[in-house]
Design a protein around this motif. Structure first.
Motif, short mmCIF file in Angstrom:
data_model
loop_
_atom_site.label_atom_id
_atom_site.label_comp_id
_atom_site.label_asym_id
_atom_site.label_seq_id
_atom_site.Cartn_x
_atom_site.Cartn_y
_atom_site.Cartn_z
N ALA A 1 5.59 9.27 -1.62
CA ALA A 1 6.54 9.26 -2.73
C ALA A 1 7.32 10.56 -2.70
CB ALA A 1 5.82 9.10 -4.07
N ASP A 2 8.64 10.45 -2.78
CA ASP A 2 9.51 11.63 -2.79
C ASP A 2 9.24 12.55 -1.60
OD1 ASP A 2 10.41 10.57 -5.13
OD2 ASP A 2 9.82 12.23 -6.42
N ALA A 3 9.05 11.94 -0.42
CA ALA A 3 8.81 12.69 0.83
C ALA A 3 7.56 13.56 0.76
CB ALA A 3 10.03 13.51 1.22
N SER A 4 6.55 13.09 0.05
CA SER A 4 5.23 13.71 0.07
C SER A 4 4.20 12.59 0.24
CB SER A 4 4.95 14.47 -1.23
OG SER A 4 5.78 15.61 -1.34
N TYR A 5 3.23 12.82 1.12
CA TYR A 5 2.24 11.79 1.38
C TYR A 5 1.29 11.63 0.20
CZ TYR A 5 3.79 12.05 6.25
OH TYR A 5 4.54 12.02 7.40
N THR A 6 0.82 10.40 0.01
CA THR A 6 -0.14 10.11 -1.05
C THR A 6 -1.39 9.48 -0.44
OG1 THR A 6 0.67 7.85 -1.46
CG2 THR A 6 1.73 9.65 -2.69
N LYS A 7 -2.46 9.52 -1.20
CA LYS A 7 -3.62 8.71 -0.82
C LYS A 7 -3.21 7.25 -0.90
CE LYS A 7 -7.44 11.79 -2.05
NZ LYS A 7 -6.69 13.04 -2.26
N PRO A 8 -3.67 6.41 0.03
CA PRO A 8 -3.28 5.00 0.00
C PRO A 8 -3.67 4.35 -1.33
CG PRO A 8 -4.34 5.54 2.08
CD PRO A 8 -4.53 6.74 1.18
N TYR A 9 -2.72 3.62 -1.89
CA TYR A 9 -2.94 2.94 -3.18
C TYR A 9 -2.32 1.55 -3.08
CZ TYR A 9 -1.75 1.59 -7.98
OH TYR A 9 -1.57 0.89 -9.14
N SER A 10 -3.15 0.52 -3.24
CA SER A 10 -2.69 -0.86 -3.09
C SER A 10 -2.30 -1.44 -4.44
CB SER A 10 -3.77 -1.71 -2.45
OG SER A 10 -4.02 -1.29 -1.12
N THR A 11 -1.16 -2.13 -4.46
CA THR A 11 -0.63 -2.67 -5.70
C THR A 11 0.29 -3.84 -5.39
OG1 THR A 11 0.67 -2.14 -7.69
CG2 THR A 11 1.31 -1.04 -5.66
N THR A 12 0.54 -4.66 -6.39
CA THR A 12 1.51 -5.76 -6.22
C THR A 12 2.83 -5.45 -6.91
OG1 THR A 12 0.61 -6.89 -8.17
CG2 THR A 12 -0.30 -7.52 -6.01
N VAL A 13 2.90 -4.34 -7.64
CA VAL A 13 4.13 -3.99 -8.33
C VAL A 13 4.35 -2.48 -8.29
CG1 VAL A 13 3.03 -3.85 -10.62
CG2 VAL A 13 5.49 -4.28 -10.45
N LEU A 14 5.59 -2.07 -8.06
CA LEU A 14 5.99 -0.67 -8.10
C LEU A 14 6.84 -0.44 -9.33
CD1 LEU A 14 7.37 -0.38 -4.43
CD2 LEU A 14 4.98 -0.10 -5.15
N MET A 15 6.84 0.79 -9.86
CA MET A 15 7.83 1.20 -10.85
C MET A 15 8.49 2.45 -10.28
SD MET A 15 9.48 2.84 -13.34
CE MET A 15 8.50 4.19 -13.95
N ALA B 1 11.73 5.07 -10.65
CA ALA B 1 12.79 5.56 -11.52
C ALA B 1 13.97 6.01 -10.67
CB ALA B 1 12.29 6.72 -12.38
N PRO B 2 15.18 6.04 -11.23
CA PRO B 2 16.33 6.56 -10.48
C PRO B 2 16.03 7.95 -9.92
CG PRO B 2 17.09 5.50 -12.47
CD PRO B 2 15.59 5.53 -12.56
N GLY B 3 16.35 8.12 -8.64
CA GLY B 3 16.08 9.37 -7.96
C GLY B 3 14.80 9.36 -7.16
N GLN B 4 13.85 8.50 -7.53
CA GLN B 4 12.56 8.49 -6.85
C GLN B 4 12.57 7.62 -5.60
OE1 GLN B 4 9.80 7.23 -9.96
NE2 GLN B 4 9.30 9.36 -10.44
N THR B 5 11.69 7.95 -4.66
CA THR B 5 11.47 7.12 -3.49
C THR B 5 9.99 6.79 -3.39
OG1 THR B 5 11.02 8.89 -1.89
CG2 THR B 5 13.33 8.37 -2.32
N THR B 6 9.68 5.65 -2.77
CA THR B 6 8.30 5.22 -2.60
C THR B 6 8.17 4.54 -1.24
OG1 THR B 6 8.07 4.87 -5.00
CG2 THR B 6 6.39 3.89 -3.58
N ASP B 7 7.24 5.02 -0.43
CA ASP B 7 6.97 4.43 0.88
C ASP B 7 5.73 3.54 0.79
OD1 ASP B 7 9.08 5.88 1.85
OD2 ASP B 7 7.85 7.43 2.79
N VAL B 8 5.84 2.30 1.27
CA VAL B 8 4.71 1.38 1.23
C VAL B 8 4.54 0.69 2.57
CG1 VAL B 8 5.13 0.96 -1.24
CG2 VAL B 8 5.98 -0.68 0.45
N LEU B 9 3.29 0.36 2.89
CA LEU B 9 2.97 -0.46 4.05
C LEU B 9 2.69 -1.88 3.57
CD1 LEU B 9 0.54 1.97 5.93
CD2 LEU B 9 2.88 1.40 6.60
N THR C 1 0.85 -1.19 0.00
CA THR C 1 0.00 0.00 0.00
C THR C 1 0.88 1.23 0.00
OG1 THR C 1 -1.76 -1.15 1.20
CG2 THR C 1 -1.82 1.26 1.20
N VAL C 2 0.90 1.95 -1.12
CA VAL C 2 1.72 3.15 -1.25
C VAL C 2 1.11 4.27 -0.41
CG1 VAL C 2 2.65 4.87 -2.86
CG2 VAL C 2 2.39 2.48 -3.59
N VAL C 3 1.95 4.90 0.44
CA VAL C 3 1.48 6.00 1.29
C VAL C 3 2.34 7.25 1.15
CG1 VAL C 3 0.35 4.53 3.00
CG2 VAL C 3 2.79 5.06 3.26
#
Length: 595
Positions: free
Chosen positions: A269-283, A285-293, A265-267
């Motif tokens: 990206a790039d030190a900014s909060y997102t609406k929760p989004y559930s997925t089985t795969v992330l993409m 890119a270099p430089g990016q960050t993604t926080d998931v539960l 569950t993505v919460v």
């Protein structure tokens, strides 16, 4: 004037009561301010850049590190903290450190890209980076910003909410996260990365692709027995939830990431909060960050975390290997871990653009966007690869005896070598002797010099060769800025992760083909667009971003595929000072390195 609902008006209250109330309110405000000031801390770190010996893929090699660690040390702070990081260069190469994604409000001297905001730290020298991280929470990172040193010189920067003042907005998650795990994805070369890029630069050819992908510095189980014994293993407990902080620190590879049997569950990206989004795969890119539960709700056992390339450019070589780490339910629970073979996730095909697009377009900002009230600067930037003609009598390694190049609006960025752009600008603004025109020019084009079918299958060869230059685009302080980033199909269309230093921005929309303002502006998300510092511009497509130029200084914008910035896919924004000290660039520190 009528007082707020439920409160008596001041005119009906005794003066002593008004005074008492005013004093109480003032006391509360002062206490709140003092509490926040007391909670914010100043941290000091010492980064020693030095060589260290490591073994990967059955070979022992000397690499550049920070404090002998690979990856480098994780820096953990709270929002509002100030960092003082003294970087001591005991290596054999010039070096700088970039704090990727940190806004660096008025502290551009601490941003780090060599020859843009500072001259590099020479071997034997040192420089102290000083800055405050304000208004940002989540996962960022730091890395070298000199040549290809960031292949091994990088680490995580974790920013938590201020204790006692704020909390994670996803703490409602059931069960709440018990543990936080930084996961740094990278690339590994079986030779010195500096030699790789120097060879390519000398010949004009494309550099060798990496020999392995890594998780926290280790390739994992799929590279033979030499790597298997050092595969990263994360101990987890059945039923618990962990916050996984993903960072793509790879030089040149966008990555699909999946954890076998588990939903993420993505919460953030790039030190900014997102609406929760559930997925089985992330993409990522270099430089990016993604926080998931992730809740570990599967039968006890071992589960592979796996990452492989998303390679969007047709016919272009890439590292077609898969890195793995293991999440083990059994470690630390009465034994040394599960004895079952790890389950393997099914990753998308390397060219699965549909899956990459589905992920990036599903992200939404947690709160309503604070967009600029009006757009003062509407810019249209083409981004892509091209070719330089080989000099007479020279043999070049690119296609048909050419040299690879890259550009934005047909300008292939050239770094200065005698002084940084920011130093030249600052000196000139004070009436100093430094002539900024000899270092850079402020005539970067707002639009491509030639309009054409940017994503056509056969772009005219007359458009393949860019013009080298050191150009910046000047912005007034406070200007509302919108940039259309348009990919081109010159030589080969590709997904380009575009990063802007010193700024976060809203990603309003993205799509394929040529941007059509009349049609595509209707699809802009003006309500809850994601806020990023690095946007993946789709292969043969476009992305539209918007931000307010509220940070004075010189800020590099570039493709975060290092092969492309090496070829010139970059430019810089020069943001003028506003009014007064708080809207002006700070003076340079006394230990700023000289070229």
């Amino acid at each position: 004037m009528q007082a707020a609902s439920g409160m008596p008006s001041s005119s009906s209250m005794p003066s002593s009561s008004v005074l008492l109330m005013s004093t109480s309110l003032l006391g509360l405000v002062l206490c709140s301010s003092l509490l926040q000031m007391a909670i914010a801390k100043e941290q000091y770190h010492e980064f020693v850049v030095q060589e260290a010996s490591v073994t990967r893929l059955c070979r022992n090699r000397s690499i550049m590190t920070v404090n002998g660690q690979f990856p480098g040390p994780t820096v953990e702070i709270s929002e509002g903290d100030s960092l003082i990081v003294r970087v001591i260069n005991r290596g054999r190469y010039n070096v700088t450190v970039h704090w990727h994604g940190v806004r660096q409000m008025r502290t551009g001297w601490a941003d780090g890209p060599e020859y843009v905001t500072q001259c590099p730290i020479r071997p034997g020298g040192s420089y102290t980076y000083r800055f405050t991280v304000s208004g940002q929470e989540g996962t960022l990172w730091w890395h070298a910003h000199s040549s290809w040193l960031r292949a091994t010189v990088y680490g995580a920067l974790i920013i938590r909410p201020r204790a006692g003042v704020a909390a994670y907005p996803f703490n409602y998650f059931n069960p709440p996260a018990k543990e936080e795990i930084p996961i740094l994805l990278g690339e590994w070369w079986d030779m010195n990365p500096i030699d790789v890029v120097r060879t390519a630069t000398r010949t004009g050819a494309a550099p060798n692709v990496s020999d392995a992908l890594t998780v926290n510095g280790q390739p994992g189980d799929l590279y033979g027995s030499c790597s298997s014994k050092d595969t990263v293993t994360f101990a987890v407990k059945s039923g618990e939830t962990s916050l996984l902080r993903f960072i793509n620190a790879a030089l040149n590879t966008e990555l699909f990431v999946s954890l076998a049997g588990h939903t993420m569950t993505v919460v953030g990206a790039d030190a900014s909060y997102t609406k929760p989004y559930s997925t089985t795969v992330l993409m990522i890119a270099p430089g990016q960050t993604t926080d998931v539960l992730v809740t570990f709700d599967q039968p006890p056992g071992k589960y592979y975390l796996a990452a492989r390339a998303y390679a969007s450019a047709q016919g272009v070589p890439f590292d077609n290997t898969t890195t793995t780490a293991i999440f083990d339910y059994g470690v630390g629970v009465g034994g040394s871990g599960s004895t079952t073979a790890p389950a393997m996730p099914t990753l998308p095909a390397y060219n699965d653009t549909a899956t990459a697009t589905a992920f990036t377009t599903s992200l939404r900002g947690l709160r309503k966007a604070e967009l600029p009230s009006k757009v003062d600067e509407s810019l249209f930037f083409t981004v892509g690869v091209g070719l330089f003609n080989c000099s007479a009598g020279q043999s070049c390694g690119g296609p048909n005896n050419t040299r690879f190049a890259a550009s934005i609006n047909n300008v292939s960025f050239v770094l200065p070598s005698t002084v940084s752009i920011l130093q030249a600008h600052y000196s000139y603004s004070l009436g100093g002797a430094e002539q900024q025109g000899s270092v850079f020019t402020a005539d970067f084009p707002a639009n491509p010099p030639v309009q054409f079918d940017y994503t056509a299958q056969n772009v005219s060869r007359a458009l393949w060769q860019p013009v080298p230059g050191t150009k910046v685009y000047r912005l007034k302080y406070g200007a509302g800025v919108q940039v259309v980033l348009q990919g081109t199909n010159i030589f080969a269309g590709e997904n380009h992760p575009i990063h802007i230093h010193g700024y976060d921005f809203y990603v309003l929309a993205q799509g394929f083909g040529n941007f059509d303002a009349a049609k595509d502006s209707l699809s802009f998300n003006l309500d809850d667009p994601p806020m990023r510092n690095t946007v993946a511009v789709p292969v043969n497509g476009w992305a539209v971003i918007r931000f307010v130029a509220d940070n004075p200084g010189v800020w590099l914008m570039h493709c975060h595929l290092d092969v492309h910035i090496t070829w010139g896919l970059a430019m810089a924004f020069l943001v003028d000072d506003g009014v007064g000290e708080l809207q002006s660039l700070q003076a340079p520190p006394p230990d700023l390195p000289i070229c």
